[in-house]
Design a protein around this motif. Structure first.
Motif: not given
Length: 355
Positions: A168-188
């Motif tokens: 909502a903030y990004a839309t209101q302020h025209r902020l360029e964003t990328v939302e990264v939605q990661p799965a549960t993190v495994a080891g290296h």
């Protein structure tokens, strides 16, 4: 490119710092903890990172203006990884950092006029889950957040609320964003490095110590994973790509069901995996009994991440291919995590020192 990172001292953060430095970028870490910073710099130096391109900015998500004395210069991308994580978090504690603190980070990105890459979670792509909580992604302002916090607990609810607040903030302020939605993190994927605070580590620990007598859920339940180094490369690409997608759902679609995951992990640990399933409703009811979550080392909140929903990652898969990022074979990365965990229980003996 100069990139400012919150949460740089965390498990994902330090691998992201290493990746960006190896790619030749300037990296600034926003941190308030000298002890964690020492661990981060030690990690980076151990892996041969060019430390002349690394610097530190003192700040605090819980303070107005992030506690910054002045705005940093020449920041081209801000990565927001920092979050307060623990099961059973009180709502006010979780919101102070994960919601209000995140909005302060977004405000800083707006002031700097730079891209904001923020990390949410794969459950935000599970529309059935959101609907069950009473969340309509298109009208999130109508959400009864009191109900969500009661249903999911402070951590997960605050992460969900944070994601919608940042959108909502990004839309209101025209902020360029990328939302990264990661799965549960495994080891290296190669070394298997996995920190003790990570949920997968807890799963391996329970399996190694015989606390998992049955498999939560049904044959359709799964816990999608992504190796930390693959995730770090994906976030780095989101920072540097000229025209990245608005959302990146980063998970390994080849992750098997939970039974298959536990069998693979058990093989790496040299132990036996459970074979019978326990319905999720019964498992949650059992974990409502005082003392049992501690005995089993399982938080009721953690079960929400074990779902039957499968995801469309075609957009992310295309983005990763364009950047030459491959998700390694599932079995290889999980075996690496399991073997690394096993070493923490039985470290190799050190050779005698020569005088």
């Amino acid at each position: 490119m100069t990139i400012l990172i919150t949460g740089a001292t965390g498990f994902i953060g330090k691998h992201l710092c290493l990746t960006l430095l190896q790619q030749g970028h300037q990296v600034q870490a926003l941190t308030r903890s000298p002890a964690s910073l020492t661990q981060l710099t030690g990690f980076l130096e151990h892996h041969g990172a060019p430390m002349q391109h690394f610097s530190v900015l003192e700040g605090d998500l819980d303070k107005a203006g992030l506690g910054l004395a002045a705005l940093p210069n020449d920041i081209e991308c801000l990565v927001h990884l920092a979050a307060r994580f623990a099961w059973h978090l009180p709502r006010h504690t979780a919101r102070a950092t994960n919601v209000e603190g995140s909005l302060r980070v977004a405000e800083l990105a707006s002031q700097l006029g730079c891209r904001l890459v923020f990390i949410s979670g794969f459950m935000l792509a599970n529309t059935g889950y959101l609907s069950g909580l009473g969340i309509n992604p298109d009208h999130s302002s109508h959400t009864n957040w009191d109900r969500v916090y009661r249903r999911t607990g402070g951590y997960e609810a605050s992460k969900l609320e944070s994601a919608f607040a940042l959108r909502a903030y990004a839309t209101q302020h025209r902020l360029e964003t990328v939302e990264v939605q990661p799965a549960t993190v495994a080891g290296h994927s190669e070394t298997g490095e996995l920190e003790a605070g990570q949920p997968l580590y807890g799963l391996l620990d329970n399996l190694a110590h015989g606390r998992l007598a049955m498999i939560p859920g049904s044959a359709g339940h799964w816990l999608p994973l992504i190796p930390v180094d693959t995730l770090a490369r994906a976030i780095a690409a989101a920072c540097t790509d000229d025209n990245p997608p608005d959302t990146l759902l980063v998970l390994d679609r080849t992750t098997p069901n939970l039974k298959g995951l536990l069998q693979e992990a058990a093989t790496a640990l040299g132990t036996t995996a459970p074979r019978r399933h326990l319905p999720m409703g019964i498992m949650k009811a059992l974990l409502s009994i005082p003392g049992l979550p501690g005995l089993l080392n399982v938080a009721r909140e953690s079960l929400d991440f074990i779902q039957t929903c499968r995801f469309d990652t075609s957009g992310t898969d295309l983005f990763l291919r364009l950047h030459g990022i491959e998700i390694p074979p599932f079995g290889r990365s999980l075996r690496a995590s399991g073997q690394r965990y096993r070493l923490t229980l039985n470290p190799a003996p050190q050779a005698p020192r020569r005088n």
